[in-house]
Design an enzyme around this catalytic site. Structure first.
Site, PDB file in Angstrom:
ATOM      1  N   CYS A  51       4.189  -0.323 -12.297  1.00 49.34           N
ATOM      2  CA  CYS A  51       4.466   0.902 -13.059  1.00 49.34           C
ATOM      3  C   CYS A  51       5.694   0.654 -13.934  1.00 49.34           C
ATOM      4  O   CYS A  51       6.589   1.479 -14.037  1.00 49.34           O
ATOM      5  CB  CYS A  51       4.646   2.109 -12.154  1.00 49.34           C
ATOM      6  SG  CYS A  51       5.942   1.962 -10.917  1.00 49.34           S
ATOM      7  N   ALA A  80       0.783  -1.236   0.000  1.00 51.97           N
ATOM      8  CA  ALA A  80       0.000   0.000   0.000  1.00 51.97           C
ATOM      9  C   ALA A  80       0.816   1.287   0.000  1.00 51.97           C
ATOM     10  O   ALA A  80       0.276   2.346  -0.327  1.00 51.97           O
ATOM     11  CB  ALA A  80      -0.943   0.007   1.201  1.00 51.97           C
ATOM     12  N   GLY A  81       2.094   1.247   0.395  1.00 54.42           N
ATOM     13  CA  GLY A  81       2.845   2.493   0.503  1.00 54.42           C
ATOM     14  C   GLY A  81       3.087   3.148  -0.846  1.00 54.42           C
ATOM     15  O   GLY A  81       3.280   2.451  -1.835  1.00 54.42           O
ATOM     16  N   PRO A  82       3.061   4.488  -0.889  1.00 53.05           N
ATOM     17  CA  PRO A  82       2.831   5.428   0.220  1.00 53.05           C
ATOM     18  C   PRO A  82       1.368   5.735   0.514  1.00 53.05           C
ATOM     19  O   PRO A  82       1.078   6.540   1.387  1.00 53.05           O
ATOM     20  CB  PRO A  82       3.565   6.685  -0.257  1.00 53.05           C
ATOM     21  CG  PRO A  82       3.435   6.638  -1.746  1.00 53.05           C
ATOM     22  CD  PRO A  82       3.500   5.176  -2.123  1.00 53.05           C
ATOM     23  N   GLY A  83       0.435   5.152  -0.252  1.00 51.55           N
ATOM     24  CA  GLY A  83      -0.956   5.244   0.160  1.00 51.55           C
ATOM     25  C   GLY A  83      -1.934   5.842  -0.821  1.00 51.55           C
ATOM     26  O   GLY A  83      -3.132   5.914  -0.528  1.00 51.55           O
ATOM     27  N   GLY A  84      -1.483   6.270  -1.998  1.00 52.89           N
ATOM     28  CA  GLY A  84      -2.391   6.907  -2.944  1.00 52.89           C
ATOM     29  C   GLY A  84      -3.499   5.991  -3.436  1.00 52.89           C
ATOM     30  O   GLY A  84      -4.690   6.332  -3.376  1.00 52.89           O
ATOM     31  N   ASP A  91       0.065  -3.900  -6.034  1.00 55.25           N
ATOM     32  CA  ASP A  91       0.810  -2.878  -6.780  1.00 55.25           C
ATOM     33  C   ASP A  91       2.282  -3.147  -6.487  1.00 55.25           C
ATOM     34  O   ASP A  91       2.871  -2.564  -5.585  1.00 55.25           O
ATOM     35  CB  ASP A  91       0.386  -1.487  -6.312  1.00 55.25           C
ATOM     36  CG  ASP A  91       1.093  -0.375  -7.065  1.00 55.25           C
ATOM     37  OD1 ASP A  91       1.581  -0.633  -8.174  1.00 55.25           O
ATOM     38  OD2 ASP A  91       1.170   0.747  -6.530  1.00 55.25           O
ATOM     39  N   ASP A 144       4.847  -8.160   5.997  1.00 59.55           N
ATOM     40  CA  ASP A 144       5.385  -8.667   4.746  1.00 59.55           C
ATOM     41  C   ASP A 144       4.267  -9.379   3.992  1.00 59.55           C
ATOM     42  O   ASP A 144       3.728 -10.384   4.475  1.00 59.55           O
ATOM     43  CB  ASP A 144       6.540  -9.629   5.040  1.00 59.55           C
ATOM     44  CG  ASP A 144       7.238 -10.138   3.782  1.00 59.55           C
ATOM     45  OD1 ASP A 144       6.678  -9.992   2.673  1.00 59.55           O
ATOM     46  OD2 ASP A 144       8.353 -10.682   3.917  1.00 59.55           O
TER      47      ASP A 144
END
Length: 475
Positions: free
Chosen positions: A405, A284-288, A352, A335
């Site tokens: 990405c 999930a980081g950084p959370g967008g 992601d 983890d």
């Protein structure tokens, strides 16, 4: 853009200490600090720039000048190094690093910006003198005068290899292996390679996301944006500080590339049979994306569990998702490959995955020079493990979105095919009709999606949707 050499000094906030040493104007001092942070601290350009601009009190045209100077220099570093090597009688490795940083800044001004040659050379010499002394300053003056004897096109013709991809690598400032990987990812449309490489070198537009249930697109349009036909939540901001938009300042909207919005939308749009109330973001980081998914979940009476391995990044997720808290189960520092939750539990899962990031070179210009082919040796097994863990976490009939990405085939179709071959309880779902506003986005595997900066104006996001076969359970 006009040279802000003197104007930048006036741009300091009153009462603050002079941010640049005598003889060095503030925008160039700020850009130099960014280059140093990237080189010494492995900083990301987009994260190092804001504090540098703040330290030097820069805004408006001065901030734009410093931003282009830093980002453009880092983006085209490989090409400038070839040009500088042709103008120096020693290996670049023998040039003091802080002098080389300044020479790269000077080369960018001479070859790619509308800065008069005398201003580009004199200000760079001032910078070298302030940072390294009089001797190196004379050396910098001689080198940059040689650089100024040709324009960029002439230099490229002189220093680039003759073969088409080698020439493209220098002309568009990408490592040769990246050019080869992107050409392979384009597949039968490899004739678009130059357009893709050029798009990687264009400054990305600022895109906002109106988080559903928290902000409206019309509100962001009224603040000076333009709605996008691709994502129902996306608004392109014409200019200015995004943080000055009230909805952004309040966390009801945010800055988010449209490609990332479309990843979340694809996962949330796939119809499910049965329950649809428990979602998982495995990286999930950084959370967008987690914040957007939580906002979507809240509108349906669902909730999202956000997982991030690094504790400090988990903290970023907690802050990001706070405005969408009704849609949150919580944030866990864990983890994703060693689940701290029960199998067969989640209706929708997002992976992601950590990747080379070669689809986001517009926003992270330094990444092209940091990454190597050897990075795939560690990343691909991790990506496979995360996707397999996500399938295990999904309930029977649940859906998993695997996103990167990066368009590199080893990280996209290679990972998906490997996991499908290893597991008999997962199947690929056709995602092609889930984003009606997006055209020409067929991925390298039928039913997958691949966005491109030159086609869609987004990061080169890849998305594949997998479903746990109905009736299958672990063990």
């Amino acid at each position: 853009m006009a040279d802000p050499r003197r104007r930048g000094q006036r741009g300091r906030r009153s009462g603050g200490r002079p941010p640049a040493r005598a003889g060095v104007d503030a925008p160039r001092a700020a850009a130099y600090e960014v280059l140093r942070a990237v080189r010494v601290d492995d900083a990301y350009t987009n994260l190092a720039l804001p504090p540098a601009l703040e330290r030097h009190g820069l805004s408006g045209r001065d901030a734009a000048f410093a931003t282009e100077l830093a980002s453009g220099t880092l983006r085209r570093r490989g090409t400038y190094d070839l040009v500088l090597a042709a103008c120096i009688d020693r290996p670049l490795a023998k040039v003091e690093a802080k002098v080389l940083d300044a020479l790269r800044l000077g080369a960018h001004q001479l070859l790619s910006m509308r800065v008069p040659a005398h201003a580009a050379i004199s200000t760079t010499v001032d910078l070298v003198r302030a940072r390294a002394g009089g001797g190196p300053a004379g050396f910098a003056n001689a080198v940059l005068r040689r650089v100024s004897e040709r324009d960029l096109a002439d230099w490229v013709r002189l220093v680039a290899p003759a073969d088409p991809r080698g020439f493209a690598a220098v002309a568009h400032a990408h490592p040769r292996w990246v050019v080869d990987a992107l050409a392979e990812a384009l597949g039968p449309r490899a004739d678009e390679l130059d357009d893709l490489l050029a798009a990687d070198n264009a400054a990305p537009r600022v895109t906002l996301v109106a988080r559903p249930g928290l902000a409206e697109v019309a509100e962001l349009v009224a603040a000076g944006g333009t709605a996008s036909p691709q994502s129902p939540y996306a608004v392109e901001l014409a200019g200015g500080d995004p943080g000055a938009v009230p909805a952004v300042g309040q966390g009801r909207a945010g800055v988010q590339d449209e490609g990332s919005q479309l990843v979340a939308l694809a996962l949330a749009s796939l119809p499910l049979e049965g329950a649809d109330d428990t979602w998982l973001d495995l990286c999930a980081g950084p959370g967008g994306k987690a914040t957007l998914l939580a906002a979507m979940a809240a509108q349906r009476g669902a909730r999202l569990l956000a997982v991030e391995r690094a504790p400090h990044r988990a903290g970023l997720v907690r802050r990001s998702t706070r405005p969408a808290s009704p849609g949150m189960l919580g944030v866990v520092a864990a983890d994703g490959t060693v689940p701290a939750w029960a199998s067969d539990r989640f209706d929708r899962v997002l992976v992601d995955a950590p990747c080379t990031g070669l689809g986001a070179l517009r926003r992270r210009p330094e990444a092209r020079w940091r990454r190597t082919p050897e990075d795939l040796t560690d990343l691909v097994p991790l990506q496979r493990s995360l996707l397999s863990a996500a399938v295990t976490a999904a309930r029977s009939g649940g859906v998993v979105a695997y996103a990167t990405c990066s368009p590199v085939l080893a990280e996209t179709v290679g990972v998906v095919e490997a996991v499908l071959a290893e597991r008999g309880d997962a199947e690929l779902v056709d995602a092609s009709g889930l984003l009606p506003g997006v055209t020409d986005a067929g991925g390298p595997l039928p039913g997958t999606l691949q966005l491109w900066p030159h086609r869609h104006g987004t990061d080169a996001m890849f998305v594949a949707l997998l479903r746990r076969r109905p009736g299958d359970r672990i063990g």
